[in-house]
Every structure is written in C-alpha cells, then in structure tokens.
Scaffold this active site. Sequence first.
Site, PDB file in Angstrom:
ATOM      1  N   ASN A  76       6.149  -8.956   0.193  1.00  0.00           N
ATOM      2  CA  ASN A  76       6.522  -8.871   1.605  1.00  0.00           C
ATOM      3  C   ASN A  76       6.360 -10.225   2.269  1.00  0.00           C
ATOM      4  O   ASN A  76       5.482 -11.012   1.916  1.00  0.00           O
ATOM      5  CB  ASN A  76       5.702  -7.787   2.325  1.00  0.00           C
ATOM      6  CG  ASN A  76       4.472  -8.348   3.010  1.00  0.00           C
ATOM      7  OD1 ASN A  76       4.552  -8.928   4.090  1.00  0.00           O
ATOM      8  ND2 ASN A  76       3.317  -8.197   2.366  1.00  0.00           N
ATOM      9  N   CYS A 137      -3.460 -14.441   5.655  1.00  0.00           N
ATOM     10  CA  CYS A 137      -2.042 -14.069   5.649  1.00  0.00           C
ATOM     11  C   CYS A 137      -1.226 -15.181   5.004  1.00  0.00           C
ATOM     12  O   CYS A 137      -1.261 -16.329   5.454  1.00  0.00           O
ATOM     13  CB  CYS A 137      -1.540 -13.833   7.073  1.00  0.00           C
ATOM     14  SG  CYS A 137       0.203 -13.427   7.106  1.00  0.00           S
ATOM     15  N   GLY A 272      -3.279   0.317   0.799  1.00  0.00           N
ATOM     16  CA  GLY A 272      -2.167  -0.369   1.459  1.00  0.00           C
ATOM     17  C   GLY A 272      -0.816   0.124   0.988  1.00  0.00           C
ATOM     18  O   GLY A 272      -0.315   1.159   1.440  1.00  0.00           O
TER      19      GLY A 272
HETATM   20  C1  LIG Z   1       4.174  -4.813   4.404  1.00  0.00           C
HETATM   21  C2  LIG Z   1       2.772  -5.357   4.424  1.00  0.00           C
HETATM   22  C3  LIG Z   1       2.253  -5.860   5.611  1.00  0.00           C
HETATM   23  C4  LIG Z   1       0.944  -6.383   5.640  1.00  0.00           C
HETATM   24  N1  LIG Z   1       0.439  -6.857   6.826  1.00  0.00           N
HETATM   25  C5  LIG Z   1      -0.845  -7.315   6.879  1.00  0.00           C
HETATM   26  C6  LIG Z   1      -1.420  -7.748   8.117  1.00  0.00           C
HETATM   27  O1  LIG Z   1      -0.793  -7.688   9.175  1.00  0.00           O
HETATM   28  N2  LIG Z   1      -2.701  -8.226   8.094  1.00  0.00           N
HETATM   29  C7  LIG Z   1      -3.456  -8.281   6.921  1.00  0.00           C
HETATM   30  O2  LIG Z   1      -4.605  -8.712   6.954  1.00  0.00           O
HETATM   31  N3  LIG Z   1      -2.938  -7.837   5.759  1.00  0.00           N
HETATM   32  C8  LIG Z   1      -1.666  -7.366   5.711  1.00  0.00           C
HETATM   33  N4  LIG Z   1      -1.152  -6.906   4.513  1.00  0.00           N
HETATM   34  C9  LIG Z   1      -1.997  -6.933   3.305  1.00  0.00           C
HETATM   35  C10 LIG Z   1      -2.624  -5.575   3.050  1.00  0.00           C
HETATM   36  O3  LIG Z   1      -3.454  -5.160   4.129  1.00  0.00           O
HETATM   37  C11 LIG Z   1      -3.448  -5.593   1.742  1.00  0.00           C
HETATM   38  O4  LIG Z   1      -4.483  -6.554   1.854  1.00  0.00           O
HETATM   39  C12 LIG Z   1      -2.594  -5.949   0.518  1.00  0.00           C
HETATM   40  O5  LIG Z   1      -1.314  -5.368   0.628  1.00  0.00           O
HETATM   41  C13 LIG Z   1      -3.243  -5.512  -0.798  1.00  0.00           C
HETATM   42  O6  LIG Z   1      -3.464  -4.126  -0.835  1.00  0.00           O
HETATM   43  P1  LIG Z   1      -2.425  -3.072  -1.510  1.00  0.00           P
HETATM   44  O7  LIG Z   1      -2.103  -3.585  -2.872  1.00  0.00           O
HETATM   45  O8  LIG Z   1      -3.141  -1.754  -1.503  1.00  0.00           O
HETATM   46  O9  LIG Z   1      -1.220  -3.052  -0.621  1.00  0.00           O
HETATM   47  C14 LIG Z   1       0.157  -6.386   4.463  1.00  0.00           C
HETATM   48  C15 LIG Z   1       0.689  -5.862   3.269  1.00  0.00           C
HETATM   49  C16 LIG Z   1       1.972  -5.351   3.240  1.00  0.00           C
HETATM   50  C17 LIG Z   1       2.507  -4.796   1.938  1.00  0.00           C
END
Ligand SMILES: Cc1cc2nc3c(=O)[nH]c(=O)nc-3n(C[C@H](O)[C@H](O)[C@H](O)COP(=O)(O)O)c2cc1C
Length: 309
Positions: A76, A137, A272
């Site tokens: 993303n 980020c 997430g």
């Molecule tokens: C579409 C999307 C948007 C995200 N937006 C943020 C955000 O605004 N702030 C943040 O700290 N992490 C953001 N993340 C990261 C997630 O919170 C998480 O740390 C990361 O996706 C790993 O976890 P997962 O594999 O379970 O998705 C985002 C992830 C995705 C996929």
Amino acid sequence: MTALNLSVQLAPGNKRGLLLANPVMTASGTFGYGTEYAEVIDIQRLGAIICKGTTLKPRPGNPQPRLWETAAGVLNSIGMENIGINALIQEKAPLWAKWKVPVIVNILGESIEDYAKLARHLDKVAGISGLEVNISCPNTSAGGMEFGASPKSAAEVTAAVKAKTTLPVIVKLSPNVTNIAEIACAVADAGADAISLINTLKGMAINTASRKPVLGNVSGGLSGPAIKPVALYMVYQVARKVKVPVIGCGGIASANDALEFIMAGASAVQVGTANFTNPCTPLDIIDGIERFMKKGGIRNLSELIGAAL
Ligand SMILES: Cc1cc2nc3c(=O)[nH]c(=O)nc-3n(C[C@H](O)[C@H](O)[C@H](O)COP(=O)(O)O)c2cc1C
C-alpha cells in the site's frame, strides 16, 4: 474453572493507564475510525481500536493506484489520507466517548513540533484513551519513517510527545532499520509507555506490460502473512531488551499467529491486513485465544506472555 483473565495493562507506568479487556486490537489504517465497522461486527468486544493515522491538516494521500495484492500480502502507498485532527476531535471523538472499547489515535507529523502539537491537542479530549506515535510510515515524503530511522530522532519525538500529554503513549517502530532493538531501547528510555511493531516493509511491484512501477508512488509498504516471520522475530528481539509492554503486529490472521507473538513477548497484538479479507478476524482471534487457554488450563494471559523468550 474460574473465569479466564485476558486483560492486559499496556501502560503500567502511566497514571491514566491503558487497560484492555483482551489483547486483540485493530491496526491503524486498516479499520478506519471504528465507526465503519460498528454495523458489521461487535466492535465493543475488541481489546482496543487504533484509528487511521492522523495529521494536523487533512491530507488527500498519494496518487492512485495505492493498493496492490502480492503473494501472501499487500503493498500500500495510501500516504496518510485522513480528515485531520480538528475533524477527528469534532466528529469522531464524541462517538468514541460513548463506547466501551478504548480508542487509540495514531498520529503522524512532518516535524517534531507537529507531533508535539498533535499530542497537546488530543490530551484532554473525551473518547481518546491513548496515542500511537507513528514514526514508521514508509509512504510520506516528510516525517514518518525518517524519525524512526535513528535512535536519536526516535527518542526526540517520543520525549516531545510525552512532554505534551498525560495520555499513554505507544511508539510504533519501523522494520526498515538496521537494529530495531536499539531504537526500541531509545524510545523506552525517552518515556514511551509501550512500543508497537512492526509497520510495513518497503517494497514495490512492476507492471511488465507498461514497464512501469504499479503503484502511483513507485514504492509502498508490504503487509500481510508475507511479513509475519520478520515481525515475529523483531518482536522477540525487542521484548528481550525493553521493560515496557510490547505490542506485536504484522501478518496476524489467526489465534495461533497471535499466540506466537504473545509467546515472543508481546503483551497485545494488532490485526491489520486480515481485516480486509474478513473483518471478523480480530473477534475470531479472541475466541481462539480463549479456547487455547481453556484447553491448556491457563487462567491468566500473563502466563503466556514471553513464554518463548
Ligand atoms: C492500507 C493500510 C494503511 C495503513 N495505514 C497506517 C497508518 O495510517 N498508520 C500506521 O501506523 N500504520 C498504518 N498501516 C500499517 C498497519 O497498521 C500495520 O502496521 C501493518 O500493515 C502490518 O500489519 P498487518 O500485516 O497485520 O497488516 C497501514 C497498513 C495498510 C495495509
């Protein structure tokens, strides 16, 4: 057998504390403001909700396309599209104030002053139970990951936020660094109440027909099952080094995944990308952890935290 105790205190060193009824939270950016899912699942059963990353001013985010499915994951490059802190305080927080589930606001600044301002404005707002400081980020040109890349700047942001708020402060780390444990220690020394990890791993995809990068922003952040072993090992490394609670995140899609992180030293977990395929995942994980505890005769979740360390 007496009732199971899944509760966790994520800010034991903070006067206000951050007590969760169970260790399963939703990860920032994957669960909107919680309101969007209120009709779909029983959000009040969640341990906590972490809302979309929030900046001082509203942001439109990066050019499309911003999402790309990969083998066992998603890239993303959203770029922090959000409504800004004023709209969050006026429109979202009053709704959260009526909820049982704690809501934590994920904040992102382009400068240390921005982070301090965000912390100050959110401090006394009813409906907000904590802050998650995003210094990780990978999708913004200024701020975010650049602050999480060195122990010095990570500590400076943490101290600046702590100076302006009485809320529990969780600092969210980036995996795109050489030594994550060193950064975790700096952040803990600077006063973080808890540490969450990991944010996404930097990556890209190329469209071979157009011979161009797929994402409008060229690169993006990889999440989902593909990153789970990386995240798990980083949680293990950090949990061995810091005394503050650690929150694990990265590819968690089942109770067994969550239990691996808990055994690696996480006091809580964030779900997430799995929310996109099944928004019931966090609730299924709570049920699965309960089943595991019942089966093993485990009464307190604390018996499992760090069991593999
Ligand atoms: C579409 C999307 C948007 C995200 N937006 C943020 C955000 O605004 N702030 C943040 O700290 N992490 C953001 N993340 C990261 C997630 O919170 C998480 O740390 C990361 O996706 C790993 O976890 P997962 O594999 O379970 O998705 C985002 C992830 C995705 C996929």
